[in-house]
Motif scaffolding. Structure first.
Motif, PDB file in Angstrom:
ATOM      1  N   GLY A 302       0.862  -0.829  -0.255  1.00 54.79           N
ATOM      2  CA  GLY A 302      -0.023   0.014   0.138  1.00 54.79           C
ATOM      3  C   GLY A 302       0.967   1.080   0.046  1.00 54.79           C
ATOM      4  O   GLY A 302       1.050   1.891  -0.777  1.00 54.79           O
ATOM      5  N   ASN A 303       1.742   1.887   1.389  1.00 50.55           N
ATOM      6  CA  ASN A 303       2.180   2.960   1.542  1.00 50.55           C
ATOM      7  C   ASN A 303       3.767   2.821   1.299  1.00 50.55           C
ATOM      8  O   ASN A 303       4.105   3.430   1.965  1.00 50.55           O
ATOM      9  N   ALA A 304       4.481   1.537   1.144  1.00 49.03           N
ATOM     10  CA  ALA A 304       5.776   1.365   1.195  1.00 49.03           C
ATOM     11  C   ALA A 304       6.332   2.735   0.090  1.00 49.03           C
ATOM     12  O   ALA A 304       5.840   2.929  -0.877  1.00 49.03           O
ATOM     13  N   SER A 305       7.392   3.094   0.792  1.00 47.18           N
ATOM     14  CA  SER A 305       8.656   3.920  -0.245  1.00 47.18           C
ATOM     15  C   SER A 305       8.931   3.146  -0.431  1.00 47.18           C
ATOM     16  O   SER A 305       9.361   1.227  -0.702  1.00 47.18           O
ATOM     17  N   GLY A 306       9.121   2.936  -2.253  1.00 49.30           N
ATOM     18  CA  GLY A 306      10.975   2.559  -3.391  1.00 49.30           C
ATOM     19  C   GLY A 306      11.603   2.381  -2.084  1.00 49.30           C
ATOM     20  O   GLY A 306      12.120   0.977  -2.279  1.00 49.30           O
ATOM     21  N   ALA A 307      12.133   2.754  -0.713  1.00 46.83           N
ATOM     22  CA  ALA A 307      13.552   3.016   0.097  1.00 46.83           C
ATOM     23  C   ALA A 307      12.955   2.174   0.982  1.00 46.83           C
ATOM     24  O   ALA A 307      14.263   0.710   0.594  1.00 46.83           O
ATOM     25  N   GLU A 308      11.866   1.699   1.548  1.00 45.25           N
ATOM     26  CA  GLU A 308      11.437   0.552   2.008  1.00 45.25           C
ATOM     27  C   GLU A 308      12.142  -1.238   1.697  1.00 45.25           C
ATOM     28  O   GLU A 308      12.938  -1.747   2.278  1.00 45.25           O
ATOM     29  N   ILE A 309      11.759  -0.522   0.276  1.00 43.94           N
ATOM     30  CA  ILE A 309      11.197  -2.205  -0.546  1.00 43.94           C
ATOM     31  C   ILE A 309      13.055  -2.704  -0.636  1.00 43.94           C
ATOM     32  O   ILE A 309      13.078  -3.727  -1.058  1.00 43.94           O
ATOM     33  N   LEU A 310      13.758  -1.554  -1.484  1.00 38.69           N
ATOM     34  CA  LEU A 310      14.706  -1.406  -1.250  1.00 38.69           C
ATOM     35  C   LEU A 310      15.575  -1.941   0.101  1.00 38.69           C
ATOM     36  O   LEU A 310      16.741  -2.947   0.046  1.00 38.69           O
ATOM     37  N   GLU A 311      15.534  -2.038   0.836  1.00 39.22           N
ATOM     38  CA  GLU A 311      15.712  -2.169   1.994  1.00 39.22           C
ATOM     39  C   GLU A 311      15.772  -3.211   2.619  1.00 39.22           C
ATOM     40  O   GLU A 311      16.624  -3.766   2.923  1.00 39.22           O
ATOM     41  N   LEU A 312      14.751  -4.051   2.382  1.00 37.79           N
ATOM     42  CA  LEU A 312      14.397  -5.198   2.856  1.00 37.79           C
ATOM     43  C   LEU A 312      14.911  -6.130   1.208  1.00 37.79           C
ATOM     44  O   LEU A 312      14.963  -7.466   1.775  1.00 37.79           O
ATOM     45  N   ALA A 313      15.113  -6.143   0.785  1.00 35.07           N
ATOM     46  CA  ALA A 313      15.544  -6.367  -0.796  1.00 35.07           C
ATOM     47  C   ALA A 313      17.052  -6.918  -0.355  1.00 35.07           C
ATOM     48  O   ALA A 313      17.880  -7.748  -0.624  1.00 35.07           O
ATOM     49  N   ARG A 314      17.279  -5.617   0.073  1.00 35.16           N
ATOM     50  CA  ARG A 314      19.189  -5.336   0.893  1.00 35.16           C
ATOM     51  C   ARG A 314      19.692  -6.586   1.645  1.00 35.16           C
ATOM     52  O   ARG A 314      20.039  -7.478   1.670  1.00 35.16           O
ATOM     53  N   GLU A 315      18.290  -6.410   2.649  1.00 37.69           N
ATOM     54  CA  GLU A 315      18.531  -7.861   4.120  1.00 37.69           C
ATOM     55  C   GLU A 315      18.669  -9.081   3.337  1.00 37.69           C
ATOM     56  O   GLU A 315      19.209 -10.484   3.895  1.00 37.69           O
ATOM     57  N   ILE A 316      17.641  -9.291   1.832  1.00 41.31           N
ATOM     58  CA  ILE A 316      17.623 -11.210   1.144  1.00 41.31           C
ATOM     59  C   ILE A 316      18.967 -11.282   0.772  1.00 41.31           C
ATOM     60  O   ILE A 316      19.079 -12.220   0.891  1.00 41.31           O
ATOM     61  N   GLN A 317      19.280  -9.863   0.244  1.00 39.95           N
ATOM     62  CA  GLN A 317      20.555 -10.286  -0.921  1.00 39.95           C
ATOM     63  C   GLN A 317      21.276 -10.535   0.268  1.00 39.95           C
ATOM     64  O   GLN A 317      22.479 -11.550   0.341  1.00 39.95           O
ATOM     65  N   SER A 318      21.805 -10.309   1.752  1.00 41.72           N
ATOM     66  CA  SER A 318      22.829 -10.189   2.320  1.00 41.72           C
ATOM     67  C   SER A 318      22.760 -11.240   3.394  1.00 41.72           C
ATOM     68  O   SER A 318      23.238 -12.402   3.746  1.00 41.72           O
ATOM     69  N   THR A 319      21.507 -12.020   3.630  1.00 43.37           N
ATOM     70  CA  THR A 319      21.133 -13.483   3.633  1.00 43.37           C
ATOM     71  C   THR A 319      21.261 -14.637   2.957  1.00 43.37           C
ATOM     72  O   THR A 319      21.369 -15.610   3.480  1.00 43.37           O
ATOM     73  N   VAL A 320      20.652 -14.704   1.796  1.00 44.74           N
ATOM     74  CA  VAL A 320      20.968 -15.287   0.653  1.00 44.74           C
ATOM     75  C   VAL A 320      22.446 -15.643   0.771  1.00 44.74           C
ATOM     76  O   VAL A 320      23.293 -16.801   0.385  1.00 44.74           O
ATOM     77  N   ARG A 321      23.582 -14.240   0.323  1.00 44.78           N
ATOM     78  CA  ARG A 321      24.403 -14.549   0.434  1.00 44.78           C
ATOM     79  C   ARG A 321      26.195 -15.320   1.608  1.00 44.78           C
ATOM     80  O   ARG A 321      26.013 -16.340   1.223  1.00 44.78           O
ATOM     81  N   ASN A 322      24.813 -15.112   3.231  1.00 51.52           N
ATOM     82  CA  ASN A 322      25.496 -15.401   3.799  1.00 51.52           C
ATOM     83  C   ASN A 322      25.329 -17.373   3.941  1.00 51.52           C
ATOM     84  O   ASN A 322      26.400 -18.095   4.692  1.00 51.52           O
ATOM     85  N   GLU A 323      24.308 -17.584   3.644  1.00 53.40           N
ATOM     86  CA  GLU A 323      24.032 -19.004   3.882  1.00 53.40           C
ATOM     87  C   GLU A 323      23.770 -19.716   2.057  1.00 53.40           C
ATOM     88  O   GLU A 323      24.634 -20.843   2.751  1.00 53.40           O
ATOM     89  N   PHE A 324      24.390 -18.614   0.979  1.00 50.29           N
ATOM     90  CA  PHE A 324      24.454 -19.361   0.024  1.00 50.29           C
ATOM     91  C   PHE A 324      25.713 -19.070  -0.931  1.00 50.29           C
ATOM     92  O   PHE A 324      26.558 -20.495  -1.534  1.00 50.29           O
ATOM     93  N   ASP A 325      26.292 -18.300   0.378  1.00 47.32           N
ATOM     94  CA  ASP A 325      27.926 -18.046  -0.613  1.00 47.32           C
ATOM     95  C   ASP A 325      27.492 -17.416  -2.381  1.00 47.32           C
ATOM     96  O   ASP A 325      27.601 -17.507  -2.787  1.00 47.32           O
ATOM     97  N   ILE A 326      26.035 -16.241  -1.955  1.00 50.80           N
ATOM     98  CA  ILE A 326      25.851 -16.307  -3.670  1.00 50.80           C
ATOM     99  C   ILE A 326      25.106 -14.974  -3.739  1.00 50.80           C
ATOM    100  O   ILE A 326      24.569 -14.625  -3.207  1.00 50.80           O
ATOM    101  N   GLU A 327      25.770 -14.479  -4.860  1.00 52.85           N
ATOM    102  CA  GLU A 327      25.448 -12.904  -4.662  1.00 52.85           C
ATOM    103  C   GLU A 327      23.908 -12.629  -5.522  1.00 52.85           C
ATOM    104  O   GLU A 327      24.240 -12.920  -6.792  1.00 52.85           O
ATOM    105  N   LEU A 328      22.883 -12.778  -5.018  1.00 51.05           N
ATOM    106  CA  LEU A 328      21.465 -12.267  -6.260  1.00 51.05           C
ATOM    107  C   LEU A 328      21.380 -11.048  -6.654  1.00 51.05           C
ATOM    108  O   LEU A 328      21.796 -10.297  -6.546  1.00 51.05           O
ATOM    109  N   GLU A 329      21.950 -10.687  -7.919  1.00 50.82           N
ATOM    110  CA  GLU A 329      21.560  -9.771  -8.667  1.00 50.82           C
ATOM    111  C   GLU A 329      19.845  -9.132  -8.779  1.00 50.82           C
ATOM    112  O   GLU A 329      19.150  -9.793  -8.969  1.00 50.82           O
ATOM    113  N   THR A 330      19.879  -7.908  -8.490  1.00 45.51           N
ATOM    114  CA  THR A 330      18.432  -7.137  -8.804  1.00 45.51           C
ATOM    115  C   THR A 330      18.325  -7.550 -10.729  1.00 45.51           C
ATOM    116  O   THR A 330      19.108  -7.653 -11.265  1.00 45.51           O
TER     117      THR A 330
END
Ligand code: FAD
Ligand code: EPU
Length: 339
Positions: A302-330
């Motif tokens: 509804g009212n998320a800002s782009g910056a908030e969506i980006l922040e969650l995306a960065r958290e996903i990238q960092s968790t996947v990096r730690n678990e799989f040693d893989i860098e997810l590209e946007t």
């Protein structure tokens, strides 16, 4: 050409996030390009249907909004027809128009949001087919040199969710039209296993192009959230491409992780599976979230800002990096002028 001061961009991006620009110039005919001030990538943005962008900030300069219309069959021989489409043509309407005209080749690419001019940017692909298989050429306005340029399909350097325009020379060429080479005789492309299964479920054993388009529509409606109801930009991350050694090491550690051959020496593995494995599917941080239907799709409740969506995306990238040693590209273009 239409000029708007301080437009809201909320209705012009499929995430539905709030953003604004200093100015918006809507281009309705090619001649409009000749009178434009020089495009400055440090302040300006080129926009089509807004279905593959995330506005993480306002735009300090100008939005160039592509609305160049027009479609026609320009040439035919016994087996093929060549179709020209203005960059502002709606992609899905173009797909249906070619099917109504007895031409095939685009049926697997049914229902991809956005406009024709953006299709070569990331070489759109779905259900076993990429634009590259039907692209003949692209005409673009070179915004650096102020000249028209024609790119053959090969010059566009199409690759998985990538092209010359996306990676080598971003923000230099305004694509004004594309030319497609379509089949007059239908050849089904049913390599994507789920597609053949869907046709089976529809009771169709010898599909025509319209049947395939219909099956793709059913699959997409089931798998992906509708941006008209829940803001999103389709897949937010690309599936990682891995060499043989990395792919088999990963398969050993995670036998359930879906992998499939991409090219001779490389495999793709499912980013959605990795994100789901890390517990993000259906998660929510305020109004920013990950779709419950598909773990690759970031959503705006509804009212998320782009910056908030980006922040969650960065958290996903960092968790996947730690678990799989893989860098997810946007996958979408992140528009962020905050730095
Ligand atoms: P925009 O979002 O407006 O722009 C995308 C990028 O292209 C920006 O960098 C922009 O500057 C640039 N650009 C746009 N027009 C031009 C132009 N004329 N000249 C030069 N540069 C330009 N994509 C797939 O590949 N496969 C899918 O299956 C798929 N499914 C999707 C499902 C959903 C629900 C959504 C919301 C998106 C999906 N996408 C998919 C992504 C998107 O639909 C495509 O990338 C589409 O081609 C974007 O078109 P657009 O006009 O909206 O581009
Ligand atoms: N999967 C999960 N969890 C999920 C969703 C999927 O584990 O929440 C697994 C599935 O089980 C399947 C695998 O991931 O084994 C692949 O899923 P799917 O067939 O849905 O395709 P995808 O790889 O996730 C890609 C494209 C889509 C395109 C579809 C169909 C990318 C980044 N995405 O998704 O494109 O429509 O295939 O061809 O390549 C887009 O680019 O915006 C987009 C939607």
């Amino acid at each position: 050409m239409k000029v708007t001061e301080h437009p809201s961009l909320k209705a012009l991006n499929s995430f539905g996030v709030e953003s604004s620009a200093r100015l918006m110039v809507t281009l309705e005919q090619e001649e409009d390009l000749l009178t434009l001030p020089r495009f400055n990538p440090d302040t300006d943005v080129l926009l089509g249907g807004g279905s593959n962008v995330l506005f993480a900030s306002d735009v300090p300069g100008t939005i160039l909004l592509n609305r160049l219309q027009g479609r026609s069959i320009v040439r035919q021989d016994s087996s093929h027809a060549w179709v020209d489409a203005g960059a502002g043509e709606n992609w899905n309407e173009l797909v249906h128009w070619t099917l109504e005209n007895g031409l095939s080749g685009l049926e697997n690419l049914t229902m991809i949001p956005g406009l024709a001019g953006a299709a070569p940017i990331q070489n759109i692909g779905a259900y076993g087919v990429e634009l590259a298989s039907v692209l003949d050429s692209v005409t673009a306005w070179d915004m650096d040199r102020a000249i028209w340029t024609v790119f053959s399909a090969k010059d566009c350097q199409p690759a998985y969710r990538d092209s010359y325009f996306k990676t080598v020379e971003p923000d230099r060429f305004f694509i004004t039209s594309i030319r497609l080479r379509l089949d007059r005789r239908f050849q089904p492309r049913l390599d994507y296993a789920g597609l053949a299964k869907e046709l089976d479920a529809m009771g169709i054993s010898q599909p025509n192009a319209l049947d395939v388009s219909h099956a793709v529509t059913r699959l997409r409606r089931r798998k992906l959230p509708d941006p008209a109801k829940l803001g999103n930009a389709g897949s937010f991350f690309k599936n990682p491409l891995l060499g043989h050694a990395a792919a088999s090491a990963l398969a050993k550690r995670y036998p359930d992780l879906p992998q499939w051959q991409a090219t001779e020496g490389s495999s793709k593995c499912s980013a959605a599976w990795m994100i789901e494995h890390c517990g993000f599917k259906g998660c929510r941080a305020g109004d920013a979230g990950v779709s419950e239907k598909h773990a690759l799709v970031m959503v705006n409740h509804g009212n998320a800002s782009g910056a908030e969506i980006l922040e969650l995306a960065r958290e996903i990238q960092s968790t996947v990096r730690n678990e799989f040693d893989i860098e997810l590209e946007t996958e979408p273009k992140i528009i962020d002028f905050r730095a």
